[in-house]
Design a protein around this motif. Sequence first.
Motif, PDB file in Angstrom:
ATOM      1  N   GLY A 192      57.326 -25.092   1.457  1.00  0.00           N
ATOM      2  CA  GLY A 192      57.941 -26.001   1.159  1.00  0.00           C
ATOM      3  C   GLY A 192      58.407 -26.521  -0.192  1.00  0.00           C
ATOM      4  O   GLY A 192      59.273 -27.042  -0.772  1.00  0.00           O
ATOM      5  N   VAL A 193      57.347 -25.878  -1.070  1.00  0.00           N
ATOM      6  CA  VAL A 193      57.583 -25.968  -2.636  1.00  0.00           C
ATOM      7  C   VAL A 193      58.077 -24.983  -3.483  1.00  0.00           C
ATOM      8  O   VAL A 193      58.135 -25.036  -4.502  1.00  0.00           O
ATOM      9  CB  VAL A 193      56.086 -26.632  -3.067  1.00  0.00           C
ATOM     10  N   THR A 194      58.269 -23.641  -2.770  1.00  0.00           N
ATOM     11  CA  THR A 194      58.565 -22.608  -3.253  1.00  0.00           C
ATOM     12  C   THR A 194      59.925 -21.792  -3.058  1.00  0.00           C
ATOM     13  O   THR A 194      60.265 -22.042  -2.015  1.00  0.00           O
ATOM     14  CB  THR A 194      57.295 -21.405  -3.351  1.00  0.00           C
ATOM     15  N   THR A 195      60.531 -21.398  -4.122  1.00  0.00           N
ATOM     16  CA  THR A 195      61.743 -20.736  -3.551  1.00  0.00           C
ATOM     17  C   THR A 195      61.459 -19.084  -4.147  1.00  0.00           C
ATOM     18  O   THR A 195      60.530 -19.068  -4.919  1.00  0.00           O
ATOM     19  CB  THR A 195      63.039 -21.218  -4.318  1.00  0.00           C
ATOM     20  N   ALA A 196      62.410 -18.448  -3.990  1.00  0.00           N
ATOM     21  CA  ALA A 196      62.321 -16.957  -4.659  1.00  0.00           C
ATOM     22  C   ALA A 196      62.259 -17.020  -5.736  1.00  0.00           C
ATOM     23  O   ALA A 196      61.671 -16.064  -6.608  1.00  0.00           O
ATOM     24  CB  ALA A 196      63.285 -16.187  -3.802  1.00  0.00           C
ATOM     25  N   VAL A 201      51.359 -20.793 -11.329  1.00  0.00           N
ATOM     26  CA  VAL A 201      50.824 -20.967 -12.464  1.00  0.00           C
ATOM     27  C   VAL A 201      50.634 -22.668 -12.361  1.00  0.00           C
ATOM     28  O   VAL A 201      49.570 -23.339 -12.966  1.00  0.00           O
ATOM     29  CB  VAL A 201      52.003 -20.944 -13.945  1.00  0.00           C
ATOM     30  N   LEU A 202      51.477 -23.599 -11.971  1.00  0.00           N
ATOM     31  CA  LEU A 202      51.389 -24.865 -11.817  1.00  0.00           C
ATOM     32  C   LEU A 202      50.095 -25.336 -11.015  1.00  0.00           C
ATOM     33  O   LEU A 202      49.250 -26.314 -10.920  1.00  0.00           O
ATOM     34  CB  LEU A 202      52.649 -25.565 -11.366  1.00  0.00           C
ATOM     35  N   ARG A 203      49.979 -24.516  -9.790  1.00  0.00           N
ATOM     36  CA  ARG A 203      49.173 -24.842  -8.831  1.00  0.00           C
ATOM     37  C   ARG A 203      47.667 -24.854  -9.408  1.00  0.00           C
ATOM     38  O   ARG A 203      46.901 -25.799  -9.187  1.00  0.00           O
ATOM     39  CB  ARG A 203      49.251 -23.963  -7.574  1.00  0.00           C
ATOM     40  N   PHE A 204      47.377 -23.748 -10.064  1.00  0.00           N
ATOM     41  CA  PHE A 204      46.278 -23.437 -10.456  1.00  0.00           C
ATOM     42  C   PHE A 204      45.963 -24.039 -11.864  1.00  0.00           C
ATOM     43  O   PHE A 204      44.680 -24.143 -12.346  1.00  0.00           O
ATOM     44  CB  PHE A 204      45.914 -21.868 -10.598  1.00  0.00           C
ATOM     45  N   ALA A 205      46.888 -24.539 -12.737  1.00  0.00           N
ATOM     46  CA  ALA A 205      46.752 -25.447 -13.814  1.00  0.00           C
ATOM     47  C   ALA A 205      45.904 -26.823 -13.249  1.00  0.00           C
ATOM     48  O   ALA A 205      45.272 -27.297 -14.203  1.00  0.00           O
ATOM     49  CB  ALA A 205      48.060 -25.660 -14.414  1.00  0.00           C
ATOM     50  N   VAL A 206      46.026 -27.118 -12.170  1.00  0.00           N
ATOM     51  CA  VAL A 206      45.326 -28.224 -11.570  1.00  0.00           C
ATOM     52  C   VAL A 206      44.067 -27.975 -11.104  1.00  0.00           C
ATOM     53  O   VAL A 206      42.895 -28.464 -11.252  1.00  0.00           O
ATOM     54  CB  VAL A 206      46.171 -28.918 -10.467  1.00  0.00           C
ATOM     55  N   ALA A 207      43.813 -26.889 -10.413  1.00  0.00           N
ATOM     56  CA  ALA A 207      42.733 -26.478  -9.640  1.00  0.00           C
ATOM     57  C   ALA A 207      41.696 -25.761 -10.690  1.00  0.00           C
ATOM     58  O   ALA A 207      40.266 -26.261 -10.599  1.00  0.00           O
ATOM     59  CB  ALA A 207      42.898 -25.446  -8.368  1.00  0.00           C
ATOM     60  N   LEU A 208      41.959 -24.992 -11.589  1.00  0.00           N
ATOM     61  CA  LEU A 208      40.947 -24.098 -12.451  1.00  0.00           C
ATOM     62  C   LEU A 208      40.397 -25.091 -13.234  1.00  0.00           C
ATOM     63  O   LEU A 208      38.904 -24.993 -13.274  1.00  0.00           O
ATOM     64  CB  LEU A 208      42.052 -23.147 -13.145  1.00  0.00           C
ATOM     65  N   PRO A 209      40.775 -26.301 -13.835  1.00  0.00           N
ATOM     66  CA  PRO A 209      39.905 -26.799 -15.006  1.00  0.00           C
ATOM     67  C   PRO A 209      38.991 -27.494 -14.055  1.00  0.00           C
ATOM     68  O   PRO A 209      37.821 -27.769 -14.640  1.00  0.00           O
ATOM     69  CB  PRO A 209      40.980 -27.889 -15.612  1.00  0.00           C
ATOM     70  N   VAL A 210      39.172 -27.888 -12.882  1.00  0.00           N
ATOM     71  CA  VAL A 210      38.057 -28.572 -12.022  1.00  0.00           C
ATOM     72  C   VAL A 210      36.955 -27.717 -11.755  1.00  0.00           C
ATOM     73  O   VAL A 210      35.842 -28.147 -11.870  1.00  0.00           O
ATOM     74  CB  VAL A 210      38.571 -29.144 -10.797  1.00  0.00           C
ATOM     75  N   SER A 247      60.005 -29.549 -14.065  1.00  0.00           N
ATOM     76  CA  SER A 247      60.988 -30.655 -14.318  1.00  0.00           C
ATOM     77  C   SER A 247      62.045 -30.911 -13.355  1.00  0.00           C
ATOM     78  O   SER A 247      62.531 -32.041 -13.258  1.00  0.00           O
ATOM     79  CB  SER A 247      61.512 -30.220 -15.680  1.00  0.00           C
ATOM     80  N   GLY A 248      62.171 -29.953 -12.520  1.00  0.00           N
ATOM     81  CA  GLY A 248      62.949 -29.833 -11.018  1.00  0.00           C
ATOM     82  C   GLY A 248      62.175 -30.368 -10.029  1.00  0.00           C
ATOM     83  O   GLY A 248      62.892 -30.620  -9.122  1.00  0.00           O
ATOM     84  N   PHE A 249      60.725 -30.539 -10.129  1.00  0.00           N
ATOM     85  CA  PHE A 249      60.245 -31.310  -8.876  1.00  0.00           C
ATOM     86  C   PHE A 249      60.458 -32.616  -8.595  1.00  0.00           C
ATOM     87  O   PHE A 249      60.622 -33.360  -9.728  1.00  0.00           O
ATOM     88  CB  PHE A 249      58.607 -31.028  -9.194  1.00  0.00           C
ATOM     89  N   GLY A 250      60.579 -32.870  -7.326  1.00  0.00           N
ATOM     90  CA  GLY A 250      60.495 -34.506  -6.936  1.00  0.00           C
ATOM     91  C   GLY A 250      59.300 -34.659  -6.481  1.00  0.00           C
ATOM     92  O   GLY A 250      58.263 -34.071  -6.454  1.00  0.00           O
ATOM     93  N   GLY A 307      58.102 -35.130  -3.362  1.00  0.00           N
ATOM     94  CA  GLY A 307      57.652 -34.533  -2.287  1.00  0.00           C
ATOM     95  C   GLY A 307      56.985 -33.102  -2.713  1.00  0.00           C
ATOM     96  O   GLY A 307      56.011 -32.625  -2.281  1.00  0.00           O
ATOM     97  N   ASP A 308      57.683 -32.364  -3.851  1.00  0.00           N
ATOM     98  CA  ASP A 308      57.274 -31.199  -4.335  1.00  0.00           C
ATOM     99  C   ASP A 308      55.725 -31.285  -5.073  1.00  0.00           C
ATOM    100  O   ASP A 308      55.039 -30.586  -4.797  1.00  0.00           O
ATOM    101  CB  ASP A 308      58.229 -30.706  -5.324  1.00  0.00           C
ATOM    102  N   TRP A 309      55.647 -32.420  -5.662  1.00  0.00           N
ATOM    103  CA  TRP A 309      54.536 -32.699  -6.679  1.00  0.00           C
ATOM    104  C   TRP A 309      53.206 -32.859  -5.438  1.00  0.00           C
ATOM    105  O   TRP A 309      52.215 -32.473  -5.519  1.00  0.00           O
ATOM    106  CB  TRP A 309      54.496 -33.815  -7.397  1.00  0.00           C
ATOM    107  N   LEU A 310      53.819 -33.674  -4.394  1.00  0.00           N
ATOM    108  CA  LEU A 310      52.601 -34.105  -3.261  1.00  0.00           C
ATOM    109  C   LEU A 310      52.238 -32.539  -2.644  1.00  0.00           C
ATOM    110  O   LEU A 310      51.006 -32.336  -2.290  1.00  0.00           O
ATOM    111  CB  LEU A 310      53.225 -34.839  -2.300  1.00  0.00           C
ATOM    112  N   GLY A 311      53.266 -31.762  -2.336  1.00  0.00           N
ATOM    113  CA  GLY A 311      52.844 -30.494  -1.786  1.00  0.00           C
ATOM    114  C   GLY A 311      52.188 -29.534  -2.637  1.00  0.00           C
ATOM    115  O   GLY A 311      51.272 -28.923  -2.206  1.00  0.00           O
ATOM    116  N   LEU A 312      52.341 -29.809  -3.932  1.00  0.00           N
ATOM    117  CA  LEU A 312      51.683 -28.909  -5.028  1.00  0.00           C
ATOM    118  C   LEU A 312      50.182 -29.182  -5.023  1.00  0.00           C
ATOM    119  O   LEU A 312      49.234 -28.589  -5.025  1.00  0.00           O
ATOM    120  CB  LEU A 312      52.300 -28.984  -6.307  1.00  0.00           C
ATOM    121  N   LEU A 313      49.930 -30.784  -5.026  1.00  0.00           N
ATOM    122  CA  LEU A 313      48.797 -31.078  -5.390  1.00  0.00           C
ATOM    123  C   LEU A 313      48.086 -31.034  -4.043  1.00  0.00           C
ATOM    124  O   LEU A 313      46.695 -30.758  -3.882  1.00  0.00           O
ATOM    125  CB  LEU A 313      48.937 -32.584  -5.376  1.00  0.00           C
TER     126      LEU A 313
END
Length: 324
Positions: A32-36, A44-53, A214-217, A219-225
């Motif tokens: 839902g949050v990824t395209t080709a 990169v964005l996904r683990f920028a959230v998880a790795l620091p924790v 910058s192009g995420f809405g 819903g995209d941010w919720l999916g990434l989180l």
Amino acid sequence: MDVTTARAGRPVDLPVLLVAVVWGSSYLAAKGVTTAHTVVAVLVLRFAVALPVLVLTGWRRLRALSAVQVRGALRLGLILSVIFLLETYGVVHTSATNAGLIISLTMVFTPLAESRLSGTRLPAPFLAAAALSVLGVALLTQGAGFTSPSAGDLLMLGAALARTAHVLVMARSRSVRGADALSLTTLQLGGAVAVFCVLSAVPGTGASPWATASGFGAGDWLGLLYLSAFCTLFAFFVQMWAVRRTSPSRVSLLLGTEPLWAAVIGIAAAGDRPGWFGLAGALLVLVGTAWGRTVTGRPVREHPEEQVSAPAPAPAADAAARAE
């Protein structure tokens, strides 16, 4: 497993089963949050959230690692980056149902590869279960008729092989022995993220993380989180909590229901329509992998002093190798 262990494990079962459901839903969430063109950027964005924790949680144990252990974990991170890339590109180009079921072949590939490397013989029922799973995947990729597997199906098959390699290398790597699970997972993810950051700077690898963000809405941010917080952090910490309160085998069996949830969620929520061939294949994969997990622990005695049992992946390896 004795009765006492089984009873002790019952309060733990629900959180672990929830992890299996979360992992099963992760293919649809990633799709839902990824395209080709945003695969590397999303990683990169996904683990920028998880790795620091993970770093902050296990900082003291990370500092206690030897230089040899650090280098060994970072090398394993290279394999992990291949898994993430194959799975994420794969899920973009196939259905969430196919992705979750094809990746479950890791459950049969790993004991087969371990048996080959060690020169031992697996139980005949396991070989039958493996054949059933492979036949199921062959049918699953046909959909409503006999066609060539999609590029996404082949990428997911490659990811299953890469997961197998990751588990075997980790099990045989002397450099990481003695490292605790949290530190090992953190460093592997760190190594993988370093690869993604380098790739994101290479022309032709798709949109940059900044452009993608910058192009995420909303819903995209919720999916990434969701992928970061639940499919990565929640899943890892529940596994670590569970194995201290019940047996690793019990945890492994519950997590083995992941492909079932992937199929249920893909069909019910994503509207996947695999067709009759696909449905038959999905059923064979589920039966074959479940059967395989139940028989790998049964020994085959080729000589009185020898017995063979296929090892289950350690929880740390299982968590690190999940490209949810």
